[in-house]
Design an enzyme around this catalytic site. Sequence first.
Site, PDB file in Angstrom:
ATOM      1  N   GLY A 129      33.005  66.892  52.303  1.00  0.00           N
ATOM      2  CA  GLY A 129      32.257  68.076  51.871  1.00  0.00           C
ATOM      3  C   GLY A 129      30.987  68.253  52.668  1.00  0.00           C
ATOM      4  O   GLY A 129      30.798  67.602  53.697  1.00  0.00           O
ATOM      5  N   ASN A 130      30.139  69.144  52.206  1.00  0.00           N
ATOM      6  CA  ASN A 130      28.853  69.364  52.879  1.00  0.00           C
ATOM      7  C   ASN A 130      27.800  69.699  51.827  1.00  0.00           C
ATOM      8  O   ASN A 130      28.100  69.764  50.639  1.00  0.00           O
ATOM      9  CB  ASN A 130      28.985  70.458  53.938  1.00  0.00           C
ATOM     10  CG  ASN A 130      29.387  71.782  53.327  1.00  0.00           C
ATOM     11  OD1 ASN A 130      28.635  72.384  52.583  1.00  0.00           O
ATOM     12  ND2 ASN A 130      30.609  72.229  53.625  1.00  0.00           N
ATOM     13  N   ARG A 131      26.558  69.921  52.290  1.00  0.00           N
ATOM     14  CA  ARG A 131      25.436  70.028  51.358  1.00  0.00           C
ATOM     15  C   ARG A 131      25.195  71.438  50.835  1.00  0.00           C
ATOM     16  O   ARG A 131      24.189  71.684  50.163  1.00  0.00           O
ATOM     17  CB  ARG A 131      24.162  69.514  52.043  1.00  0.00           C
ATOM     18  CG  ARG A 131      24.141  68.005  52.192  1.00  0.00           C
ATOM     19  CD  ARG A 131      23.026  67.559  53.131  1.00  0.00           C
ATOM     20  NE  ARG A 131      21.841  68.387  53.027  1.00  0.00           N
ATOM     21  CZ  ARG A 131      21.120  68.812  54.068  1.00  0.00           C
ATOM     22  NH1 ARG A 131      21.479  68.491  55.294  1.00  0.00           N
ATOM     23  NH2 ARG A 131      20.052  69.547  53.893  1.00  0.00           N
ATOM     24  N   SER A 132      26.066  72.380  51.110  1.00  0.00           N
ATOM     25  CA  SER A 132      25.788  73.754  50.666  1.00  0.00           C
ATOM     26  C   SER A 132      25.695  73.840  49.140  1.00  0.00           C
ATOM     27  O   SER A 132      26.568  73.371  48.422  1.00  0.00           O
ATOM     28  CB  SER A 132      26.885  74.694  51.173  1.00  0.00           C
ATOM     29  OG  SER A 132      26.696  75.972  50.609  1.00  0.00           O
TER      30      SER A 132
END
Length: 404
Positions: free
Chosen positions: A212-215
Site C-alpha cells: 500500500g501507500n500513505r495516501s
Amino acid sequence: MNELAALRGRRVVLGVTGGIAAYKAVEVCRQLVEAGAHVIPVLTSGAQKFIGALTFSALASEPARTELFGNKDDPIPHTRLGQSADLVIVAPATARFIGKYRAGISDDLLSATLLATRAPVLIAPAMHTEMWEHAAVQENLEVLRQRGVSIVNPESGRLAGGDYGEGRLANPAAIVLAAAKVMARGGDLSGLRVIVTAGGTREPIDPVRFLGNRSSGKMGHALAINAARRGAAVTLITTNPLSGPEETSRSISEIVSVVTAQEMYEAVLSRFSSADVVVMAAAVADFRPKVMSPEKIKRSLGAPEIYLEPTPDILAALVERRDRQVLVGFAAETQDVAEQAAEKLRSKGVDLMVANDVSQSDAGFEVDTNRVIVLDSAGGVENLPLQTKTALADVILDRILNLI
Ligand code: PMT
C-alpha cells in the site's frame, strides 16, 4: 443543502477596520462561527478605537490578532494567515482601507495578510454617503472588482451622526450569506457529472498483509466535497471513509468504497460513459502480488518470494475510451517534479496533470496542505503556492472549468 454549508470547516480571516460599524462585525464573527467556519479576527488599530479585540477573541475560533510585528512566537503572521486562509473578509471596510488595498500598501497586519493571500476576498464597505459616492472610492472598488474581489454593497439607512443615506454596513446575515456564496463559487459546476478517486489502494499479499501507500484520501475528498458544493453531481470512489459531518457525505451523489486497484478500475470504468470529468487523485498501486496467499504467510517458513504484476492502468483505459470527458491526473513525484509530470502528462494523454512533491513534509501524503504544479496539454505550467487541500481543490476545479 443548508445555504451556509459552504462555510463549514473553512478558515476565514475576518478583518475589521476602523468605522462605527465595527461593532456589527462581532455579529458577522458569531454567525460565521455558528455556520461552522474557523474564524480568525484581525483588527486594525482604527477598529480597536471602536471595539475591543477581546470581544472578538471571546467569540472567534482563535484569539484576535492586531499586530504585524512583535510576536516572537509568530514572526511573520501575515504570510501564515494569508496562505492558510480559505477566505478573507473585511467588514467593515473603510474608504481609507479600500484605497490602501487597491494601491497594494501593506503597513499593518490586515493589509499585509490581504497581499499575502491567494484565497478569495470579500469586502463589505461602510462609510458616509458622500464618501461612498466619491469617484475615488468607486474607482478603487471597480479596480478591486476587476481583480476578482467580491463586494457586498452597503445599505441605505441611518448613519453615524444622525444622517440618513447609502453607506450603512450590509446586514451581518447578508455578509455571511455572500461569504458562503463566494465559497460555493455560485454553483458554477452545476450540471456536470464528476468522478473523483481518492486514497491509496491496498494490494493483498495474504489475508492480513498488503502492498500500500500513505495516501489518506484528503486531497481527493477535498476535490469531491468542493465539486459537490459548487453544484456538480459527484461520484467519489475512495479507499478511505469520508470524515466530517453527515451533511458532507449527503452532498455527494454516490460514494463507492474500494480496496484494490482492480476494484477502483471497475468502479471508474463502469461509470465513465456518463461522466463529464474524471479526477484521478487516488494513489493507485502500480504493481500487485501475482498470487494472494489464501492463508497468513508464516514467519517460520522463511521470507517468501513475492512476484508482482502490473495493475490495470485506469487513466490509460479512460484515455482510450474517452469521447468528451475532461481527464485529470495527479503525479506523485520525489524529484524533478515538473519534468516528470510533463512526461506523465504526455505519456498518459490527460488534459491536466497536477504534480506534487511527496518528499516534502507540508505537501503530498497525509498532511492538510499541498503545493503543486498544474500542467495542461496546451503547454501551460502553473506553480501554485502552499495552501490547504480545500483551497487547492477549488483552484484545480477552476482550471477544469476553464477546459469545459
Ligand atoms: O490522499 P492524500 O494523503 O491527501 O495525498 C494526496 C496524494 C499525494 C495521494 C495526491 O495528491 C496524489 O499525488 N495522487 C496521485 C498519486 C499517484 O498515484 O501518482 P502516480 O504518479 O503514481 O500516478 C499518476 C496518475 O496515474 C495518478 O492520477 C494515478 O491516479 C493514475 N494511475 C496510477 C496507477 C494506475 N494503475 N492507474 C492510474 O490511473
